[in-house]
Design a protein around this motif. Structure first.
Motif, PDB file in Angstrom:
ATOM      1  N   ASP A  61       6.367 -13.520   6.250  1.00  0.00           N
ATOM      2  CA  ASP A  61       7.304 -13.633   7.370  1.00  0.00           C
ATOM      3  C   ASP A  61       6.721 -13.024   8.652  1.00  0.00           C
ATOM      4  O   ASP A  61       7.408 -12.866   9.628  1.00  0.00           O
ATOM      5  N   TRP A  62       5.437 -12.693   8.607  1.00  0.00           N
ATOM      6  CA  TRP A  62       4.683 -12.153   9.738  1.00  0.00           C
ATOM      7  C   TRP A  62       5.127 -10.751  10.137  1.00  0.00           C
ATOM      8  O   TRP A  62       4.994 -10.351  11.290  1.00  0.00           O
ATOM      9  N   THR A  63       5.670 -10.002   9.179  1.00  0.00           N
ATOM     10  CA  THR A  63       6.045  -8.618   9.468  1.00  0.00           C
ATOM     11  C   THR A  63       5.392  -7.694   8.457  1.00  0.00           C
ATOM     12  O   THR A  63       5.053  -8.092   7.339  1.00  0.00           O
ATOM     13  N   ALA A  64       5.236  -6.464   8.883  1.00  0.00           N
ATOM     14  CA  ALA A  64       4.867  -5.364   7.997  1.00  0.00           C
ATOM     15  C   ALA A  64       6.003  -4.361   8.071  1.00  0.00           C
ATOM     16  O   ALA A  64       6.580  -4.149   9.150  1.00  0.00           O
ATOM     17  N   ARG A  65       6.361  -3.800   6.950  1.00  0.00           N
ATOM     18  CA  ARG A  65       7.455  -2.829   6.928  1.00  0.00           C
ATOM     19  C   ARG A  65       6.980  -1.545   6.283  1.00  0.00           C
ATOM     20  O   ARG A  65       6.180  -1.567   5.365  1.00  0.00           O
ATOM     21  N   MET A  66       7.518  -0.436   6.783  1.00  0.00           N
ATOM     22  CA  MET A  66       7.226   0.876   6.218  1.00  0.00           C
ATOM     23  C   MET A  66       8.501   1.408   5.572  1.00  0.00           C
ATOM     24  O   MET A  66       9.577   1.320   6.148  1.00  0.00           O
ATOM     25  N   TRP A  67       8.340   1.937   4.368  1.00  0.00           N
ATOM     26  CA  TRP A  67       9.472   2.421   3.584  1.00  0.00           C
ATOM     27  C   TRP A  67       9.165   3.829   3.091  1.00  0.00           C
ATOM     28  O   TRP A  67       8.024   4.133   2.764  1.00  0.00           O
ATOM     29  N   SER A  68      10.171   4.652   2.982  1.00  0.00           N
ATOM     30  CA  SER A  68      10.024   5.976   2.387  1.00  0.00           C
ATOM     31  C   SER A  68      10.482   5.901   0.942  1.00  0.00           C
ATOM     32  O   SER A  68      11.605   5.453   0.660  1.00  0.00           O
ATOM     33  N   VAL A  69       9.626   6.307   0.016  1.00  0.00           N
ATOM     34  CA  VAL A  69       9.980   6.263  -1.404  1.00  0.00           C
ATOM     35  C   VAL A  69      11.126   7.220  -1.716  1.00  0.00           C
ATOM     36  O   VAL A  69      11.995   6.922  -2.509  1.00  0.00           O
ATOM     37  N   SER A  70      11.137   8.358  -1.052  1.00  0.00           N
ATOM     38  CA  SER A  70      12.210   9.324  -1.329  1.00  0.00           C
ATOM     39  C   SER A  70      13.504   8.896  -0.657  1.00  0.00           C
ATOM     40  O   SER A  70      14.568   9.274  -1.027  1.00  0.00           O
ATOM     41  N   ARG A 116       0.854  -1.187   0.000  1.00  0.00           N
ATOM     42  CA  ARG A 116       0.000   0.000   0.000  1.00  0.00           C
ATOM     43  C   ARG A 116       0.886   1.232   0.000  1.00  0.00           C
ATOM     44  O   ARG A 116       1.891   1.276   0.704  1.00  0.00           O
ATOM     45  N   MET A 117       0.515   2.228  -0.807  1.00  0.00           N
ATOM     46  CA  MET A 117       1.236   3.498  -0.832  1.00  0.00           C
ATOM     47  C   MET A 117       0.334   4.576  -0.266  1.00  0.00           C
ATOM     48  O   MET A 117      -0.833   4.685  -0.644  1.00  0.00           O
ATOM     49  N   VAL A 118       0.907   5.375   0.629  1.00  0.00           N
ATOM     50  CA  VAL A 118       0.216   6.534   1.179  1.00  0.00           C
ATOM     51  C   VAL A 118       1.218   7.677   1.144  1.00  0.00           C
ATOM     52  O   VAL A 118       2.181   7.688   1.900  1.00  0.00           O
ATOM     53  N   GLY A 119       1.006   8.590   0.210  1.00  0.00           N
ATOM     54  CA  GLY A 119       1.969   9.676   0.045  1.00  0.00           C
ATOM     55  C   GLY A 119       3.332   9.120  -0.332  1.00  0.00           C
ATOM     56  O   GLY A 119       3.467   8.368  -1.290  1.00  0.00           O
ATOM     57  N   ASP A 120       4.337   9.456   0.446  1.00  0.00           N
ATOM     58  CA  ASP A 120       5.713   9.029   0.200  1.00  0.00           C
ATOM     59  C   ASP A 120       6.031   7.689   0.864  1.00  0.00           C
ATOM     60  O   ASP A 120       7.151   7.193   0.767  1.00  0.00           O
ATOM     61  N   THR A 121       5.068   7.089   1.537  1.00  0.00           N
ATOM     62  CA  THR A 121       5.308   5.875   2.309  1.00  0.00           C
ATOM     63  C   THR A 121       4.734   4.648   1.608  1.00  0.00           C
ATOM     64  O   THR A 121       3.618   4.672   1.107  1.00  0.00           O
ATOM     65  N   VAL A 122       5.523   3.583   1.587  1.00  0.00           N
ATOM     66  CA  VAL A 122       5.076   2.284   1.093  1.00  0.00           C
ATOM     67  C   VAL A 122       5.055   1.344   2.293  1.00  0.00           C
ATOM     68  O   VAL A 122       6.013   1.277   3.061  1.00  0.00           O
ATOM     69  N   VAL A 123       3.938   0.626   2.459  1.00  0.00           N
ATOM     70  CA  VAL A 123       3.809  -0.362   3.521  1.00  0.00           C
ATOM     71  C   VAL A 123       3.671  -1.732   2.860  1.00  0.00           C
ATOM     72  O   VAL A 123       2.861  -1.902   1.949  1.00  0.00           O
ATOM     73  N   THR A 124       4.501  -2.686   3.297  1.00  0.00           N
ATOM     74  CA  THR A 124       4.449  -4.037   2.754  1.00  0.00           C
ATOM     75  C   THR A 124       4.109  -5.015   3.874  1.00  0.00           C
ATOM     76  O   THR A 124       4.539  -4.844   5.015  1.00  0.00           O
ATOM     77  N   GLY A 125       3.347  -6.058   3.507  1.00  0.00           N
ATOM     78  CA  GLY A 125       3.024  -7.135   4.436  1.00  0.00           C
ATOM     79  C   GLY A 125       3.500  -8.449   3.842  1.00  0.00           C
ATOM     80  O   GLY A 125       3.370  -8.670   2.641  1.00  0.00           O
ATOM     81  N   SER A 126       4.050  -9.313   4.687  1.00  0.00           N
ATOM     82  CA  SER A 126       4.722 -10.511   4.188  1.00  0.00           C
ATOM     83  C   SER A 126       4.312 -11.762   4.948  1.00  0.00           C
ATOM     84  O   SER A 126       3.826 -11.692   6.082  1.00  0.00           O
TER      85      SER A 126
END
Length: 104
Positions: A95-104, A83-93
């Motif tokens: 591996d039982w984790t969710a990660r937040m990433w900054s596109v910039s 999921r993308m919200v603004g500059d942030t990408v959130v991934t679910g796996s």
């Protein structure tokens, strides 16, 4: 779905393609993952596409510029949601984790 008459698809072969829905023809292969794409999201306002899947990498493309922006590495099992919200990408796996990433 892109604005207008274009659509994006993801495939088991790892490709993400853009199609012209009026003519049912492929416009371009936007990008390629090394394995099946299980999820993707596109932001029409920025032209940024995020996709993830069996290769455990979140791939980020600027489809207007036709280039890869990032390959986000951190999961160790399949990425099932993105999921993308603004500059942030959130991934679910798996591996039982969710990660937040900054596109910039």
């Amino acid at each position: 779905m892109l604005s207008g008459e274009r659509a994006l698809t993801a495939a088991h072969d790892g490709t993400v393609k853009m199609w012209d829905v009026r003519t049912d023809t492929r416009v371009v292969t936007v990008g390629r993952c090394s394995s099946a794409v299980l999820c993707m999201e596109y932001d029409d306002s920025t032209g940024i596409l995020a996709a993830g899947g069996r290769d455990v990498v979140a791939n980020i493309w600027d489809i207007r510029a036709g280039k890869t922006m990032h390959k986000l590495v951190g999961h160790n099992k399949w990425i099932r949601s993105i999921r993308m919200v603004g500059d942030t990408v959130v991934t679910g796996s798996d591996d039982w984790t969710a990660r937040m990433w900054s596109v910039s």
